[in-house]
Design a protein around this motif. Structure first.
Motif, mmCIF file in Angstrom:
data_model
loop_
_atom_site.group_PDB
_atom_site.id
_atom_site.type_symbol
_atom_site.label_atom_id
_atom_site.label_comp_id
_atom_site.label_asym_id
_atom_site.label_seq_id
_atom_site.Cartn_x
_atom_site.Cartn_y
_atom_site.Cartn_z
ATOM 1 N N ALA A 148 -17.427 -66.521 38.698
ATOM 2 C CA ALA A 148 -16.700 -65.708 39.616
ATOM 3 C C ALA A 148 -17.270 -64.406 39.688
ATOM 4 O O ALA A 148 -17.165 -63.747 40.924
ATOM 5 C CB ALA A 148 -15.151 -65.746 39.270
ATOM 6 N N SER A 149 -17.554 -63.927 38.568
ATOM 7 C CA SER A 149 -18.271 -62.653 38.676
ATOM 8 C C SER A 149 -19.408 -62.681 39.340
ATOM 9 O O SER A 149 -19.857 -61.177 39.725
ATOM 10 C CB SER A 149 -18.260 -62.210 37.111
ATOM 11 O OG SER A 149 -19.409 -62.682 36.700
ATOM 12 N N LEU A 150 -20.240 -63.532 39.702
ATOM 13 C CA LEU A 150 -21.404 -63.641 40.442
ATOM 14 C C LEU A 150 -21.350 -63.177 41.860
ATOM 15 O O LEU A 150 -22.109 -62.762 42.328
ATOM 16 C CB LEU A 150 -22.037 -65.062 40.178
ATOM 17 C CG LEU A 150 -22.438 -65.199 38.613
ATOM 18 C CD1 LEU A 150 -23.178 -66.731 38.733
ATOM 19 C CD2 LEU A 150 -23.380 -64.342 38.143
ATOM 20 N N GLY A 151 -20.101 -63.554 42.464
ATOM 21 C CA GLY A 151 -19.914 -63.513 43.762
ATOM 22 C C GLY A 151 -20.620 -64.626 44.679
ATOM 23 O O GLY A 151 -21.319 -65.294 43.726
ATOM 24 N N PRO A 152 -20.580 -64.660 45.945
ATOM 25 C CA PRO A 152 -21.282 -65.878 46.586
ATOM 26 C C PRO A 152 -22.739 -65.850 46.484
ATOM 27 O O PRO A 152 -23.208 -66.702 46.357
ATOM 28 C CB PRO A 152 -20.782 -65.537 48.022
ATOM 29 C CG PRO A 152 -19.744 -64.689 48.071
ATOM 30 C CD PRO A 152 -19.829 -63.887 46.606
ATOM 31 N N THR A 153 -23.660 -64.558 46.472
ATOM 32 C CA THR A 153 -24.945 -64.631 46.422
ATOM 33 C C THR A 153 -25.318 -64.973 45.084
ATOM 34 O O THR A 153 -26.295 -65.945 44.842
ATOM 35 C CB THR A 153 -25.386 -63.290 46.745
ATOM 36 O OG1 THR A 153 -24.897 -62.750 48.211
ATOM 37 C CG2 THR A 153 -26.864 -63.003 46.580
ATOM 38 N N GLY A 154 -24.690 -64.575 44.141
ATOM 39 C CA GLY A 154 -24.927 -64.991 42.775
ATOM 40 C C GLY A 154 -24.781 -66.268 42.441
ATOM 41 O O GLY A 154 -25.375 -66.860 41.609
ATOM 42 N N ALA A 155 -23.668 -66.971 43.159
ATOM 43 C CA ALA A 155 -23.341 -68.276 42.723
ATOM 44 C C ALA A 155 -24.339 -69.083 43.374
ATOM 45 O O ALA A 155 -24.843 -69.843 42.795
ATOM 46 C CB ALA A 155 -21.884 -68.729 43.394
ATOM 47 N N ASN A 156 -24.890 -68.722 44.597
ATOM 48 C CA ASN A 156 -26.174 -69.418 45.213
ATOM 49 C C ASN A 156 -27.182 -69.253 44.232
ATOM 50 O O ASN A 156 -27.998 -70.447 44.113
ATOM 51 C CB ASN A 156 -26.389 -68.882 46.487
ATOM 52 C CG ASN A 156 -25.390 -69.405 47.415
ATOM 53 O OD1 ASN A 156 -24.399 -70.469 47.145
ATOM 54 N ND2 ASN A 156 -25.142 -68.554 48.447
ATOM 55 N N ASP A 157 -27.551 -68.135 43.735
ATOM 56 C CA ASP A 157 -28.767 -68.007 42.828
ATOM 57 C C ASP A 157 -28.498 -69.018 41.708
ATOM 58 O O ASP A 157 -29.381 -69.375 41.191
ATOM 59 C CB ASP A 157 -28.939 -66.608 42.213
ATOM 60 C CG ASP A 157 -29.352 -65.649 43.542
ATOM 61 O OD1 ASP A 157 -29.735 -66.323 44.471
ATOM 62 O OD2 ASP A 157 -29.199 -64.434 43.383
ATOM 63 N N LEU A 158 -27.403 -69.019 41.213
ATOM 64 C CA LEU A 158 -27.025 -69.906 39.787
ATOM 65 C C LEU A 158 -27.267 -71.396 40.248
ATOM 66 O O LEU A 158 -28.056 -72.225 39.501
ATOM 67 C CB LEU A 158 -25.792 -69.827 39.420
ATOM 68 C CG LEU A 158 -25.184 -70.571 38.240
ATOM 69 C CD1 LEU A 158 -25.973 -70.153 36.992
ATOM 70 C CD2 LEU A 158 -23.566 -70.385 37.925
ATOM 71 N N VAL A 159 -26.894 -71.729 41.384
ATOM 72 C CA VAL A 159 -27.329 -73.187 41.806
ATOM 73 C C VAL A 159 -28.595 -73.531 41.875
ATOM 74 O O VAL A 159 -29.429 -74.372 41.490
ATOM 75 C CB VAL A 159 -26.497 -73.611 43.186
ATOM 76 C CG1 VAL A 159 -26.849 -74.805 43.821
ATOM 77 C CG2 VAL A 159 -24.867 -73.422 43.172
#
Length: 178
Positions: free
Chosen positions: A49-60
């Motif tokens: 959740a702390s990653l935000g949308p851009t960070g979540a996409n980067d994690l994927v």
């Protein structure tokens, strides 16, 4: 003709964060914890959740990069023994995912098998998946499970619980100094 799914065109994503999650899960399993500790699950959810949308996409994208790198290593290892990585890895991982109905919904398994085949043939899993639209929430846990199962398979093959993590860490280190 070059493929639009060529890995050189794929975003690497946040490989470090993806590796951290997979390594944490491996250590948990190796320490005898067969299910996710509620505290660990909460920390993981807070982290994502702390990653935000851009960070979540980067994690994927990072998870897809891990899958690609693990499959590349496995392809080379199996070819050294005149074996086909797809023949030996995909059925085994699909069978394992089918035994995990709480984590991996049946409708996500074909997508994960496709990611494995894409990576096993030298294509970018993230670009291959992108052809079919946006990732869904229901695919996030199966994606993590796929990367985890590949890492665990590598660790089992090498009889070394940290081999898959070191493999990626070394590749990241070499890329940073290259």
């Amino acid at each position: 003709m070059p493929s639009p799914c060529d890995p050189q065109h794929a975003p690497a994503g946040d490989v470090g964060a993806a590796l951290m999650m997979i390594d944490s899960r491996l250590k948990s399993i190796y320490d005898g914890k067969t299910s996710t500790d509620p505290e660990q699950r909460e920390l993981t959810e807070q982290f994502v959740a702390s990653l935000g949308p851009t960070g979540a996409n980067d994690l994927v994208d990072g998870a897809c990069t891990l899958i690609f790198m693990f499959m590349k290593w496995l392809r080379m290892a199996y070819e050294d023994h005149d074996k086909d990585v797809i023949e030996y890895i995909v059925p085994s991982l699909v069978a394992t995912m089918r035994m995990m109905p709480k984590s991996v919904r049946p409708e996500a398994i074909p997508t994960m098998a496709g990611l494995l085949v894409a990576a096993g043939t030298g294509l970018s899993p993230s670009l291959w998946r992108q052809q079919y639209g946006q990732w869904t929430q229901d695919e996030m846990t199966p994606l993590e499970a796929t990367a985890f199962l590949l890492a665990e398979h590598i660790n089992h093959l090498t009889d070394d619980r940290d081999f898959a993590t070191r493999l990626i860490t070394k590749a990241l280190s070499d890329a940073g100094t290259g």
